[in-house]
Motif scaffolding. Structure first.
Motif, mmCIF file in Angstrom:
data_model
loop_
_atom_site.group_PDB
_atom_site.id
_atom_site.type_symbol
_atom_site.label_atom_id
_atom_site.label_comp_id
_atom_site.label_asym_id
_atom_site.label_seq_id
_atom_site.Cartn_x
_atom_site.Cartn_y
_atom_site.Cartn_z
ATOM 1 N N SER A 1 5.849 22.549 -10.611
ATOM 2 C CA SER A 1 5.109 23.512 -9.809
ATOM 3 C C SER A 1 5.980 24.048 -8.673
ATOM 4 O O SER A 1 6.673 23.294 -7.976
ATOM 5 C CB SER A 1 3.843 22.866 -9.239
ATOM 6 N N THR A 2 5.933 25.355 -8.497
ATOM 7 C CA THR A 2 6.664 25.999 -7.385
ATOM 8 C C THR A 2 5.800 26.179 -6.148
ATOM 9 O O THR A 2 6.283 26.596 -5.093
ATOM 10 C CB THR A 2 7.182 27.371 -7.840
ATOM 11 N N GLU A 3 4.513 25.897 -6.325
ATOM 12 C CA GLU A 3 3.594 26.107 -5.208
ATOM 13 C C GLU A 3 3.460 24.851 -4.350
ATOM 14 O O GLU A 3 2.988 24.926 -3.232
ATOM 15 C CB GLU A 3 2.214 26.513 -5.744
ATOM 16 N N LEU A 4 3.805 23.687 -4.941
ATOM 17 C CA LEU A 4 3.673 22.437 -4.198
ATOM 18 C C LEU A 4 4.964 22.159 -3.447
ATOM 19 O O LEU A 4 6.071 22.337 -3.975
ATOM 20 C CB LEU A 4 3.363 21.286 -5.158
ATOM 21 N N ARG A 5 4.822 21.749 -2.215
ATOM 22 C CA ARG A 5 5.967 21.336 -1.411
ATOM 23 C C ARG A 5 6.066 19.819 -1.447
ATOM 24 O O ARG A 5 5.294 19.109 -0.813
ATOM 25 C CB ARG A 5 5.827 21.827 0.030
ATOM 26 N N LEU A 6 6.958 19.319 -2.272
ATOM 27 C CA LEU A 6 7.086 17.878 -2.492
ATOM 28 C C LEU A 6 8.269 17.344 -1.709
ATOM 29 O O LEU A 6 9.361 17.954 -1.684
ATOM 30 C CB LEU A 6 7.296 17.583 -3.980
ATOM 31 N N THR A 7 8.053 16.236 -1.081
ATOM 32 C CA THR A 7 9.143 15.533 -0.425
ATOM 33 C C THR A 7 9.953 14.777 -1.460
ATOM 34 O O THR A 7 9.568 14.654 -2.629
ATOM 35 C CB THR A 7 8.589 14.555 0.613
ATOM 36 N N GLU A 8 11.087 14.269 -1.023
ATOM 37 C CA GLU A 8 11.924 13.509 -1.948
ATOM 38 C C GLU A 8 11.204 12.239 -2.408
ATOM 39 O O GLU A 8 11.318 11.831 -3.564
ATOM 40 C CB GLU A 8 13.249 13.136 -1.252
ATOM 41 N N ALA A 9 10.446 11.631 -1.501
ATOM 42 C CA ALA A 9 9.691 10.425 -1.883
ATOM 43 C C ALA A 9 8.630 10.751 -2.928
ATOM 44 O O ALA A 9 8.398 9.983 -3.875
ATOM 45 C CB ALA A 9 9.053 9.797 -0.646
ATOM 46 N N ASP A 10 7.980 11.964 -2.744
ATOM 47 C CA ASP A 10 6.976 12.361 -3.741
ATOM 48 C C ASP A 10 7.625 12.564 -5.096
ATOM 49 O O ASP A 10 7.081 12.169 -6.137
ATOM 50 C CB ASP A 10 6.277 13.641 -3.290
ATOM 51 N N ARG A 11 8.815 13.187 -5.112
ATOM 52 C CA ARG A 11 9.466 13.434 -6.392
ATOM 53 C C ARG A 11 9.877 12.114 -7.060
ATOM 54 O O ARG A 11 9.748 11.956 -8.273
ATOM 55 C CB ARG A 11 10.692 14.322 -6.180
ATOM 56 N N VAL A 12 10.372 11.185 -6.257
ATOM 57 C CA VAL A 12 10.747 9.883 -6.828
ATOM 58 C C VAL A 12 9.525 9.188 -7.426
ATOM 59 O O VAL A 12 9.574 8.619 -8.518
ATOM 60 C CB VAL A 12 11.410 9.008 -5.747
ATOM 61 N N LEU B 1 6.770 10.605 -8.587
ATOM 62 C CA LEU B 1 6.338 11.287 -9.800
ATOM 63 C C LEU B 1 7.256 10.952 -10.977
ATOM 64 O O LEU B 1 6.807 10.782 -12.116
ATOM 65 C CB LEU B 1 6.301 12.802 -9.559
ATOM 66 N N VAL B 2 8.574 10.885 -10.684
ATOM 67 C CA VAL B 2 9.510 10.521 -11.764
ATOM 68 C C VAL B 2 9.233 9.101 -12.245
ATOM 69 O O VAL B 2 9.267 8.818 -13.452
ATOM 70 C CB VAL B 2 10.968 10.674 -11.266
ATOM 71 N N GLU B 3 8.942 8.208 -11.293
ATOM 72 C CA GLU B 3 8.613 6.842 -11.688
ATOM 73 C C GLU B 3 7.333 6.823 -12.538
ATOM 74 O O GLU B 3 7.209 6.040 -13.487
ATOM 75 C CB GLU B 3 8.450 5.967 -10.451
ATOM 76 N N THR B 4 6.370 7.673 -12.194
ATOM 77 C CA THR B 4 5.132 7.748 -12.991
ATOM 78 C C THR B 4 5.423 8.200 -14.403
ATOM 79 O O THR B 4 4.893 7.648 -15.381
ATOM 80 C CB THR B 4 4.131 8.707 -12.322
ATOM 81 N N VAL B 5 6.279 9.225 -14.525
ATOM 82 C CA VAL B 5 6.645 9.693 -15.862
ATOM 83 C C VAL B 5 7.343 8.587 -16.635
ATOM 84 O O VAL B 5 7.055 8.329 -17.815
ATOM 85 C CB VAL B 5 7.537 10.955 -15.766
ATOM 86 N N ASP B 6 8.276 7.909 -15.986
ATOM 87 C CA ASP B 6 9.031 6.846 -16.654
ATOM 88 C C ASP B 6 8.121 5.700 -17.080
ATOM 89 O O ASP B 6 8.207 5.199 -18.204
ATOM 90 C CB ASP B 6 10.130 6.348 -15.705
ATOM 91 N N GLU B 7 7.220 5.283 -16.163
ATOM 92 C CA GLU B 7 6.303 4.179 -16.484
ATOM 93 C C GLU B 7 5.352 4.564 -17.615
ATOM 94 O O GLU B 7 5.101 3.768 -18.531
ATOM 95 C CB GLU B 7 5.507 3.810 -15.225
ATOM 96 N N SER B 8 4.842 5.804 -17.565
ATOM 97 C CA SER B 8 3.921 6.237 -18.629
ATOM 98 C C SER B 8 4.642 6.335 -19.964
ATOM 99 O O SER B 8 4.079 5.997 -21.014
ATOM 100 C CB SER B 8 3.306 7.583 -18.260
ATOM 101 N N ALA B 9 5.913 6.799 -19.930
ATOM 102 C CA ALA B 9 6.675 6.867 -21.176
ATOM 103 C C ALA B 9 6.907 5.475 -21.753
ATOM 104 O O ALA B 9 6.831 5.270 -22.983
ATOM 105 C CB ALA B 9 8.013 7.577 -20.928
#
Length: 875
Positions: A656-667, A669-677
Motif C-alpha cells: 500500500s502506498t497510502e499507509l505510512r509504515l515505520t521500519e518496525a511495522d514493516r519488520v 509485517l514481514v515476520e507475519t508473512v514468514d510465519e504464515s508461510a
C-alpha cells in the motif's frame, strides 16, 4: 405420628424412625408430562394436612410452573462433590437423614450420582431413606426401566445410559401413571413449557415425534398393567381366592404337535379377538421322560403362528396331561380353553375317554371348546409298524429262537412227563416268550406265544392230541398265558423303541447344539461344517450349491463349498430358494433326512455369516477412509484460511502506498508473512501425510510426547487462553503421539469448549488410567442431547445452537479423525451438573524419550479459530 428413635450415623446423630417408610413413584412416558408437578402437588396436599414435608432435590429445568410449585416448601441444601477438579451439586443423603422428615420429595429416580457421593445411584439413596422410615415421592420415565431399554432403543434410536432395575420400581408401595396424549405434550413443548425455545425444533423432530411418544405411552401403560396383574394375583393368593376373575379374556390353546395344531391356534385367536383385548396363550405339555412323540418341526411352525397372531407360547412338564393343562390355565387366569378332539378311533375312545373330555369335566369355571381338526387330524385304529426299534439281525435271531425254542421246550416237558403240572408247563413257555422278546422284540415274541400256546394245548391240555380244552381251569390258564406273554413282549419292545429313540434324540440334540454354538460363535467355516455332515451321515461327499431363482435363472454362483469326492449318483436337498445341499453316498432314512435339513439350515447361516463378515470388513475399511477424507476436507476448507488471510493482509499493507509504515511495522509485517508461510508449508506437508495415510502408505510419526507441553502450546491458538484452566500432575508420563497432530486435536477441543460455554470456565484435566493417559476437556455449557452425542463428530454438522457465519462444523470431526490416526480414542460424556466433557485417551509411551529439540517448531494445525468446531448437537 410414627414413633422415632435416635441412632448414630454419618455426620452426627440421625433421627431414624422405627419401621420402613413408603415409596410413591410417578411414572411418565416422556419428559414434560407433569411427573414433578404432580409430586410437588401431592407434597403441598400432605403439608396442608400437617405432614412434615421436605424437598430433597427437584430439577425444574427452567420451567416456571414447576418453580412456583416449590414455593412454600422447605428445600434441603445440596451437597458439593468435587470430581477431577470440577465441583458438582448432588442430593445430600446425610442432611436428609439428619433432618428426618416424614415425607421427602426426590426427583429423577434414575439419576447417576457424581463419583464420591454416598451412593452410586439415586435409587440407592431412596432405598436408604425408606429403610430409615422416611417416605419418599420420586419420578421416573418409562425409558429408564432396565427391562425396556432395548425396546426404547429400537423405537427412538437412543440407548439410555441411566436405568433403574425394574424390581426397585415394582417394590414401590404406589406407582402412579402421569399420562398425557402425544398431541398435548407436543403443544406443551411448542409453548416452551418443556425445553428452552432454542431446543424445541430439534426435540420436535427427534424424541418428541408423535410415533415415538405413542409407542412410549403404550409401553408405560402395558408395564403398569402388568404390575396391576401381579398385584391382583398376589391379592387372590393372600385371600385364598382360587376361582377365575374374568377381568380380561385369556384363551389357552393346547398343542400336541399334531397336524391339527394350526387349526386350533387360529380358532383360539378368533375367540380371543371376540373379547376385544383378549390374550392368546399356547401351551404344550412335555412328559417328564422327554419322549412325547411330538414333531419338533410342527411345534416350531405352530409357535411361530402363535407369535405372529400376537400370542405367547409356553411349555410345561407333566405326566398327567389333563392336570398339567388345567394347572397352567388356572395359573394364568384363563377364561377359555381350546382343545382338539381326539385323533383316536371311536373304539379307542370307548375304552378310555380322551384328554379333552377329562379337561372339560374338571375345568370348573373355565369354558372348554372342543375343535374338530378335520381330515388332517383324523386317525383310525392302526397297528404298530412291523419294523421295531431293534435291528433286523436281532429280529431274525428272535424268530429263530422262537421256532427252535418251542419244540425244544415241548420235548423237555414231554420227557419229564407227569412230574410237571400244566401250570409249570405254562410258566416254562412264558419264560421262553420273555427270552424271545428280549432278543428279538415284539413280533418274534408273539410268534413264540402263539406257537407255544398251540403246543401246550396239543400236548399238555386234556384231552391231549386235540386243539380242544375240556376244563375251565385249563381255559383260564391258557388265556392268562397268552395275555401275559403278549403284554410282556409289548412292554419289552416298547422299552427298546423308547431307549433307541431317546439315545438318537440325545445324539441329535448334542450334535445340533454343538453345531449351533460353532455357527453362532463364528469359529467354524463352511468346509468344516460340511465335513461334519459327511462324517455324521457316512456320506462320500457333501457340497453346498447356489442356484438361480425363477426371476434370475442365471444368478447362481455354482458350488459355494464342498468336502469329499463325488463318485456316483448325487441327491439335492433344498435349503433355501437359492441354496441346495448336494449329497453323494448312501440313501438317507427319513429320520436322517430330518436332521440333515437342520444341518443344511445351519450351513446357510454360516454362509450368510461369512458374507456379512466380509461386508462388515469392507464397511469398516470404507468408514476408515471416510474418516480420513473428512479430516482432509476439514484442513483444506478451514486451516488454509488463517495463514492465507495473514499473508494477504500483510502483503497488502506492505504494497500500500497510502499507509505510512515505520521500519518496525514493516519488520512485523514481514515476520507475519514468514510465519504464515511456514504454517502454510507445514499444513500442506501434513495434508500430504494424511493422504498417504489414507492410502495406507504412511503412518503418523508417533513418539513419546510431553502432553503438558503440547497442551500449553495448543492453548496459544485459543482466542482467550485465560478462560481455560489446566489441572494435571507434574509427573504425567509421556504419551505415544504425533506432537503436531496432538497439538491440533487439543486446540480444537479447547476452542470448541470455550465457544460453546461463553462466560463459564473450561477445565482441561489429565490423569493416568492403567496404561493410558486420559485428557478431559470439561465445559459447563448447555450440553448435548444423548441421541446426538455421536453426531457431534460427523462432518458439516451445524445444529440449532451454532450462530450463523461461524464455520461449517468440522472441528470435532477433525479431532476424532486425527486422534484415531494416532491410535487414540475421543469420546463425549455429560458433565455432572450440566455441560459436556470431551475425553481424549492416548497410550502411555513405553520408554520416556527426550523432548524433541524442534518440537516448538512443529506447526499447529488448529482449524479456523473464528468458526471451527461448530458441530455441537442439540443443546
Amino acid at each position: 405420628m410414627t414413633p422415632s428413635r435416635t441412632a448414630p450415623g454419618r455426620g452426627g446423630v440421625i433421627m431414624e424412625r422405627m419401621g420402613r417408610g413408603t415409596l410413591r413413584i410417578y411414572l411418565g412416558a416422556a419428559p414434560g408430562v407433569g411427573k414433578t408437578f404432580a409430586a410437588l402437588g401431592e407434597a403441598h396436599r400432605r403439608a396442608a394436612r400437617g405432614t412434615d414435608v421436605v424437598v430433597g432435590l427437584v430439577e425444574t429445568h427452567g420451567r416456571d410452573g414447576t418453580g412456583r410449585q416449590l414455593e412454600g416448601l422447605e428445600v434441603l441444601p445440596r451437597a458439593e462433590v468435587t470430581h477431577r477438579g470440577v465441583t458438582l451439586s448432588e442430593f445430600d443423603v446425610d442432611a436428609a437423614l439428619l433432618r428426618a422428615p416424614e415425607l421427602l420429595v426426590l426427583d429423577e429416580l434414575a439419576h447417576t450420582n457424581a463419583p464420591g457421593s454416598r451412593n452410586r445411584y439415586r435409587w440407592q439413596d431412596v432405598e436408604e431413606l425408606v429403610a430409615a422410615g422416611i417416605s419418599v415421592l420420586s419420578t421416573i420415565n418409562v425409558q429408564h426401566l432396565a427391562s425396556l431399554t432395548d425396546v426404547v432403543a429400537q423405537i427412538t434410536g437412543v440407548t439410555q445410559g441411566e436405568t433403574v432395575p425394574d424390581e426397585v420400581v415394582r417394590r414401590a408401595d404406589q406407582v402412579e401413571l402421569v399420562d398425557m396424549s402425544p398431541e398435548a405434550l407436543r403443544r406443551r413443548l411448542a409453548h416452551g413449557n418443556v425445553y428452552p425455545a432454542e431446543r424445541v425444533d430439534a426435540a420436535m423432530g427427534n424424541w418428541f415425534r408423535v410415533g415415538n411418544l405413542t409407542a412410549l405411552r403404550e409401553l408405560a401403560l402395558l408395564w403398569l398393567a402388568d404390575r396391576v396383574d401381579e398385584g391382583l394375583r398376589r391379592y387372590r393368593a393372600e385371600h385364598d381366592i382360587d376361582h377365575v376373575w374374568e377381568t380380561r379374556e385369556r384363551v389357552v390353546v393346547a398343542l400336541t404337535g399334531g397336524p391339527e395344531g394350526e387349526t386350533l391356534v387360529r380358532r383360539a385367536a378368533r375367540v380371543a379377538r371376540r373379547g376385544g383385548d383378549g390374550v392368546l396363550l399356547a401351551v404344550h405339555v412335555l412328559r417328564s421322560d422327554g419322549l412325547t412323540g411330538a414333531s419338533p418341526a410342527a411345534l416350531r411352525t405352530q409357535r411361530a403362528l402363535v407369535e405372529s397372531l400376537g400370542g405367547s407360547y409356553h411349555q410345561v412338564v407333566g405326566d398327567d396331561v389333563p392336570a398339567a393343562l388345567l394347572e397352567f390355565a388356572r395359573g394364568v387366569d384363563a377364561t377359555q380353553l381350546v382343545l382338539g378332539t381326539s385323533r383316536r378311533s371311536r373304539w379307542a375312545r370307548a375304552v378310555r375317554g380322551g384328554i379333552g373330555g377329562e379337561v372339560i369335566a374338571a375345568g370348573g369355571e373355565i369354558d372348554g371348546h372342543m375343535v374338530t381338526p378335520g381330515a388332517a387330524g383324523a386317525r383310525g385304529l392302526q397297528l404298530p409298524p412291523l419294523t421295531g426299534a431293534l435291528p433286523a439281525r436281532r429280529r431274525w435271531a428272535g424268530l429263530v429262537l422262537a421256532l427252535v425254542g418251542v419244540p425244544t421246550v415241548t420235548a423237555v416237558c414231554l420227557l419229564l412227563g407227569s412230574a410237571l403240572s400244566l401250570a409249570s408247563v405254562l410258566l416254562v413257555f412264558l419264560l421262553l416268550v420273555v427270552a424271545v422278546a428280549l432278543v428279538g422284540g415284539l413280533y418274534p415274541a408273539l410268534v413264540a406265544a402263539v406257537v407255544g400256546g398251540l403246543a401246550e394245548n396239543w400236548f399238555f391240555t386234556q384231552p391231549t392230541g386235540r386243539l380242544t380244552v375240556s376244563q375251565l381251569d385249563d381255559v383260564i390258564a391258557l388265556g392268562g398265558y397268552l395275555v401275559v406273554a403278549v403284554a410282556v413282549a409289548t412292554v419289552v419292545d416298547r422299552s427298546a423303541r423308547r431307549a433307541t429313540a431317546a439315545a438318537r434324540s440325545r445324539a441329535e440334540t448334542a450334535l445340533l447344539a454343538s453345531l449351533s454354538r460353532s455357527v453362532l460363535a463364528g469359529n467354524r467355516g463352511l468346509p468344516s461344517l460340511l465335513e461334519q455332515v459327511r462324517e455324521a451321515f457316512g456320506l462320500q461327499a457333501v457340497s453346498l450349491v447356489e442356484v438361480g431363482t425363477a426371476d434370475d435363472p442365471s444368478g447362481g454362483a455354482g458350488v459355494v463349498a464342498a468336502c469329499g469326492e463325488e463318485q456316483g449318483p448325487t441327491e439335492d436337498v433344498p435349503v433355501t430358494d437359492t441354496l441346495r445341499m448336494r449329497l453323494c453316498g448312501r440313501p438317507l432314512a427319513p429320520n436322517d433326512r430330518r436332521v440333515l435339513v437342520a444341518f443344511a439350515e445351519q450351513a446357510a447361516v454360516a454362509l450368510k455369516q461369512g458374507r456379512l463378515a466380509v461386508q462388515a470388513a469392507e464397511a469398516d475399511r470404507l468408514a476408515a477412509g471416510n474418516s480420513m477424507r473428512t479430516a482432509l476436507l476439514a484442513a483444506v476448507s478451514h486451516d488454509l484460511r488463517t495463514p492465507l488471510a495473514g499473508i494477504k493482509a500483510a502483503s497488502s499493507a506492505l504494497r500500500s502506498t497510502e499507509l505510512r509504515l515505520t521500519e518496525a511495522d514493516r519488520v512485523e509485517l514481514v515476520e507475519t508473512v514468514d510465519e504464515s508461510a511456514d504454517r502454510l508449508t507445514a499444513l500442506v506437508d501434513n495434508l500430504l501425510d494424511m493422504s498417504r495415510l489414507q492410502a495406507g502408505a504412511l503412518t503418523p510419526v508417533t513418539a513419546p510426547a510431553d502432553l503438558l507441553g503440547v497442551v500449553h502450546r495448543a492453548l496459544t491458538w485459543v482466542p482467550d487462553p485465560s478462560a481455560i484452566a489446566v489441572h494435571a500432575p507434574d509427573d504425567l508420563p509421556p504419551v505415544l503421539a504425533d506432537p503436531g497432530l496432538l497439538e491440533r486435536v487439543v486446540a480444537n477441543l479447547a476452542d470448541n469448549a470455550a465457544r460453546h460455554a461463553p462466560g463459564s470456565p473450561v477445565v482441561i484435566s489429565a490423569g493416568t488410567i492403567a496404561d493410558r493417559v486420559e485428557v478431559r476437556v470439561v465445559d459447563r455449557g448447555p450440553g448435548v442431547a444423548a441421541q446426538d452425542r455421536q453426531r457431534v463428530f460427523a462432518p458439516f454438522q451445524r445444529l440449532g445452537d451454532a450462530p450463523a457465519g461461524q464455520g461449517v462444523g468440522l472441528g470435532l470431526a477433525v479431532a476424532r479423525g486425527l486422534t484415531e490416526a494416532m491410535g487414540g480414542t475421543l469420546d463425549v460424556e455429560d458433565t455432572p451438573g450440566g455441560g459436556l466433557t470431551m475425553v481424549l485417551s492416548l497410550q502411555v509411551a513405553r520408554t520416556p524419550g527426550p523432548r524433541p529439540a524442534d518440537e516448538e517448531g512443529v506447526p499447529d494445525l488448529l482449524a479456523d479459530r473464528a468458526g471451527d468446531g461448530q458441530v455441537r448437537g442439540l443443546r
